[in-house]
Design an enzyme around this catalytic site. Structure first.
Site, PDB file in Angstrom:
ATOM      1  N   ASP A 479      11.166 -22.362  -9.469  1.00 53.04           N
ATOM      2  CA  ASP A 479      10.737 -21.947 -10.806  1.00 53.04           C
ATOM      3  C   ASP A 479       9.429 -21.148 -10.736  1.00 53.04           C
ATOM      4  OD1 ASP A 479      10.785 -21.816 -13.589  1.00 53.04           O
ATOM      5  OD2 ASP A 479      10.979 -23.981 -13.872  1.00 53.04           O
ATOM      6  N   ASP A 549      16.178 -20.220 -20.620  1.00 56.34           N
ATOM      7  CA  ASP A 549      15.980 -21.610 -21.040  1.00 56.34           C
ATOM      8  C   ASP A 549      16.739 -21.894 -22.326  1.00 56.34           C
ATOM      9  OD1 ASP A 549      14.480 -22.436 -18.948  1.00 56.34           O
ATOM     10  OD2 ASP A 549      12.547 -22.297 -19.953  1.00 56.34           O
TER      11      ASP A 549
HETATM   12  C1  DGJ Z   1      11.393 -23.858 -16.863  1.00 60.87           C
HETATM   13  C2  DGJ Z   1      12.835 -23.864 -16.446  1.00 60.87           C
HETATM   14  O1  DGJ Z   1      13.472 -22.705 -16.875  1.00 60.87           O
HETATM   15  C3  DGJ Z   1      13.488 -25.127 -17.002  1.00 60.87           C
HETATM   16  O2  DGJ Z   1      14.855 -25.124 -16.724  1.00 60.87           O
HETATM   17  C4  DGJ Z   1      12.811 -26.314 -16.405  1.00 60.87           C
HETATM   18  O3  DGJ Z   1      13.014 -26.326 -15.019  1.00 60.87           O
HETATM   19  C5  DGJ Z   1      11.325 -26.285 -16.714  1.00 60.87           C
HETATM   20  N1  DGJ Z   1      10.744 -25.021 -16.343  1.00 60.87           N
HETATM   21  C6  DGJ Z   1      10.611 -27.391 -16.002  1.00 60.87           C
HETATM   22  O4  DGJ Z   1       9.260 -27.337 -16.169  1.00 60.87           O
END
Ligand code: DGJ
Length: 739
Positions: A479, A549
């Site tokens: 991430d 997301d």
């Molecule tokens: C952003 C990601 O896109 C989410 O899926 C998740 O992993 C969060 N970060 C966790 O902090």
């Protein structure tokens, strides 16, 4: 047939093939024409009378017998528009009165900023050429790399800029390539968005002047993606000419599409010149990213099908080209994020894993929260040790449990970031991007580690390597949850600190490559708070991406539609999450959510411990159905039959596998109005003379639909939905199998 033979590469010049031109040109002695043919595409450029490299043709494939005379520079239009600026150069230096976007702009140590690049030499390279340009007087050499894929005709272009002089120079601006199209009416397509709203296909006519699509953020960005497609005239999804391009760079990038004063179109892309400045000492060189360009005569759909195949064959880390097989189908995953947020612990994750295994999930991924003092997003990033309050026996019991349930195990990491509230930051406050003495702007309470530094690179590689060595981890979700600010690198002299824009990204790629080499079975997802780091650069090192997301199944239809203009559904992870959805508060059925996600690489991200027995049974059945047709869905040819864009009442996609033995159709209703039923769907891409049997995956076709009919029937007559297929947020899916 070896690929090299399938791709026709010709250089007409004083060299061996000069005679090929002698019949139709009277000045062949001076002719230097380079031609690349692959798939249905030809690309031709040559050295003009002044010595510049000039684009001559890019479009549908020409006959092998077709030849070109020497490139003729465009005439001077007026005293205001010299021939240097009106001629479509392959890679123009800023100098000599160039008013269009330069490919290269350099400041020399003595203050000279004039750069005029002329042909110097060339040599054949695999599936292409390396052509060397040189400034007319100074020792700046630029090698242009051309490599055309014999099957798709997609051309990879990049440049190596070399200082062979005795004094340093500063590269102010460096493109990977410049492309040109002749005057015509064109429409530009590109992908824009924001966090939670990535992948909007933006379409606009190309007008005089420049349209800039870019990221100044240090990484690819949610706001714009480095892909574009230019349609000629009234080209649509299935018909007409389209030229497309994708830049393989995960740092700040820029693509400029400009219609010049003579109505021709140029597309120039590479490093973003904003805040750029790369010092080349004597003997040093700078590699640009690769800018891929392609052409299709079959509309935007044809363009994306070419690009998908190219990504599957040539970009992704495990491809037919590198390993003799197509990329492995993505395991159906379970991810804990939406169910638990940061509240992960051994018992809770095991409970989820047991439910996930019962559904038929292949991989269990524990998301954020397992490390350091990570209770929320205020602390812990940088401290990559297991939190012993949450996992008193470390990760082994959970991983063993996951394995005993028949799944493999994946883990979330965010390697380039640090919370100020962390042991790492307390120990190494100088490791972050910053300008000494200036504020350090936090976003999501975190700062960006300066991955360009060798010590930071070593630390990041070290902890990831350790995690993989000490635990049976099959997958990292990598991430990256903020963009850059204050991008200082005070280890270097002030005039060299902007090197960070290149060195950071190269180290990122380097770490990914080294990890994969040392742990060949590990798989990696590129996530950046959703789709903030998706591009053909990172895709050389990762197996999949997290597009957004926003997991609302209705929003996802439009996002997935936009995403697939540039990227293959193989890499498009799509989770089924809870309803009502946290973002839009919209309620949808589990069937609708499952089918929306089944158009990509399927995952489950809901709190499945709360699912009813009926929901569990439905998801289990659909996951089993998905496993049977997944290869067709994610690696087949995609036809966007009805777009969900612009508030469409309906949408539909269809995929057909390579040998046309199977096809999968997804149909969705937003909200029917005035009793309108779903329109008849004329399928595409089938073998007209083969017989195909239809079977529902979910939902029903109209009662009088034949159980079996020819490809011609499905494509010409079409498929009708059940009369009762109406309402809000409805979905159905069918498979067709050749008999
Ligand atoms: C952003 C990601 O896109 C989410 O899926 C998740 O992993 C969060 N970060 C966790 O902090």
């Amino acid at each position: 047939m070896p690929k090299i033979l399938a791709c026709l590469l010709l250089f007409f010049g004083l060299a061996p093939m000069a005679h090929a031109q002698s019949s139709n040109t009277d000045f062949y002695h001076a002719t230097k024409v380079f031609r690349l043919d692959g798939g249905d595409v030809s690309y031709v450029f040559g050295v003009n009378a002044r010595g510049e490299l000039q684009q001559m043709y890019w479009g549908g494939r020409l006959a092998a017998s077709d030849t070109f005379p020497t490139a003729r520079p465009k005439p001077e239009w007026s005293s205001f528009d010299s021939s240097y600026t009106t001629t479509p150069q392959e890679y123009a230096g800023w100098g000599s009165g160039l008013y269009v976007e330069p490919a290269l702009k350099i400041t020399f140590a003595d203050g000279n900023r004039d750069l005029v690049l002329h042909y110097d030499s060339h040599k054949p390279a695999q599936d292409g050429f390396d052509v060397v340009l040189k400034d007319i007087e100074r020792a700046i050499f630029v090698t242009l790399h051309y490599q055309m894929d014999p099957e798709s005709g997609i051309l990879a272009r990049s440049a190596t800029i070399e200082n062979r002089g005795n004094e340093l120079v500063t590269v102010e601006q460096a493109a990977a390539a410049a492309w040109a199209l002749p005057p015509a009416h064109y429409t530009l397509n590109y992908l824009t968005g924001r966090w939670g709203g990535e992948w909007s296909l933006t379409q606009e006519p190309i007008h005089p002047g420049a349209r800039v699509i870019e990221s100044r953020r240090g990484s690819t960005s949610h706001q714009a993606n480095p892909w574009l497609a230019i349609q000629a005239g009234d080209t649509d999804e299935n018909h007409g000419e389209v030229w497309f391009g994708a830049l393989a760079w995960s740092g700040s990038w820029r693509i400029v599409v400009e219609q010049d004063q003579l109505d021709a179109v140029r597309i120039t892309g590479g490093f973003n010149p904003f805040d750029f400045g790369y010092v080349l000492h004597p003997g040093e060189s700078l590699e640009s990213p690769v800018f891929y360009g392609g052409y299709s005569a079959h509309g935007l759909g044809g363009a994306s099908r070419l690009l998908h195949r190219f990504e599957l064959e040539h970009i992704l880390p495990r491809t037919a080209k590198t390993e003799g097989r197509s990329p492995k189908l993505r395991p159906v995953i379970y991810n804990s994020w939406e169910a638990t947020q940061f509240n992960v612990n051994e018992a809770g994750q095991i409970a989820l894993a047991e439910k996930a295994a019962a559904l038929g999930v292949d991989r269990f991924v524990m998301d954020d929260g397992w490390f350091g003092q990570r209770k929320n997003d205020h602390a812990g990033l940088g401290d990559w040790y297991v939190n012993l309050e949450k996992f008193p026996h470390r990760l082994k019991p959970l991983i063993d449990k996951v394995h005993s349930l028949g799944m493999d195990f994946g883990l979330w990491v965010e390697p380039e970031m640090v919370n100020p509230d962390s042991d790492l930051y307390r120990k190494h406050p100088d490791w972050v991007l910053n300008f000494p003495g200036r504020p350090r702007s936090e976003q999501r309470n975190q700062l960006v580690l300066n991955l360009a530094r060798q010590d930071v690179r070593d630390y990041v590689f070290g902890f990831l390597d350790k995690l993989l060595t000490e635990n049976e981890i099959s997958f990292f979700k990598w991430d990256y949850n903020r963009n850059w600010s204050e991008p200082g690198w005070d280890q270097l002299p002030p005039n060299e600190q902007k090197r960070v824009y290149v060195a950071f990204v190269r180290n990122l790629y380097g770490i990914l490559a080294e990890l994969r080499q040392k742990h060949p079975n590990v798989e990696i997802e590129s996530c950046s708070g959703g789709g903030g780091r998706v591009d053909l650069g990172i895709l050389r090192y990762v197996d999949e991406v997290w597009p957004s997301d926003n997991t609302d199944p209705f929003d996802r239809l439009t996002q997935q539609d936009g995403f697939t203009y540039a990227y293959t559904p193989q890499i498009m992870m799509a989770w089924v999450t809870d309803s009502p959805h946290w973002l839009n508060k919209r309620s949808t059925s589990l069937g609708y959510r499952m089918l929306s996600s089944m158009q990509g690489s399927l995952g489950i991200g809901a709190d499945i411990t709360k699912w009813t027995p009926e929901e569990t049974a439905l998801a289990k059945r659909l996951i089993a159905e998905y496993h049977q047709v997944q290869a067709t869905i994610v690696q087949g040819d995609l036809y966007r039959l009805i777009s969900p864009r612009d508030g469409s009442e309906f949408s539909a996609t269809q995929t057909v596998n390579a040998d046309k033995s199977q096809s999968v159709v997804f149909v969705f209703i937003h909200s029917t109005q005035e009793g309108r039923g779903f329109p008849r769907l004329k399928l595409q891409g089938l073998d007209p003379s083969a017989q195909y049997a239809i079977a529902p995956i979910e939902g029903k076709a109209r009662g009088d639909t034949p159980p079996q009919a020819s490809g011609a029937w499905w494509m010409n007559h079409g498929l009708d939905m059940d009369m009762d297929f109406r309402g809000d947020f409805q979905a159905a899916a069918f498979r067709l199998d050749r008999k």
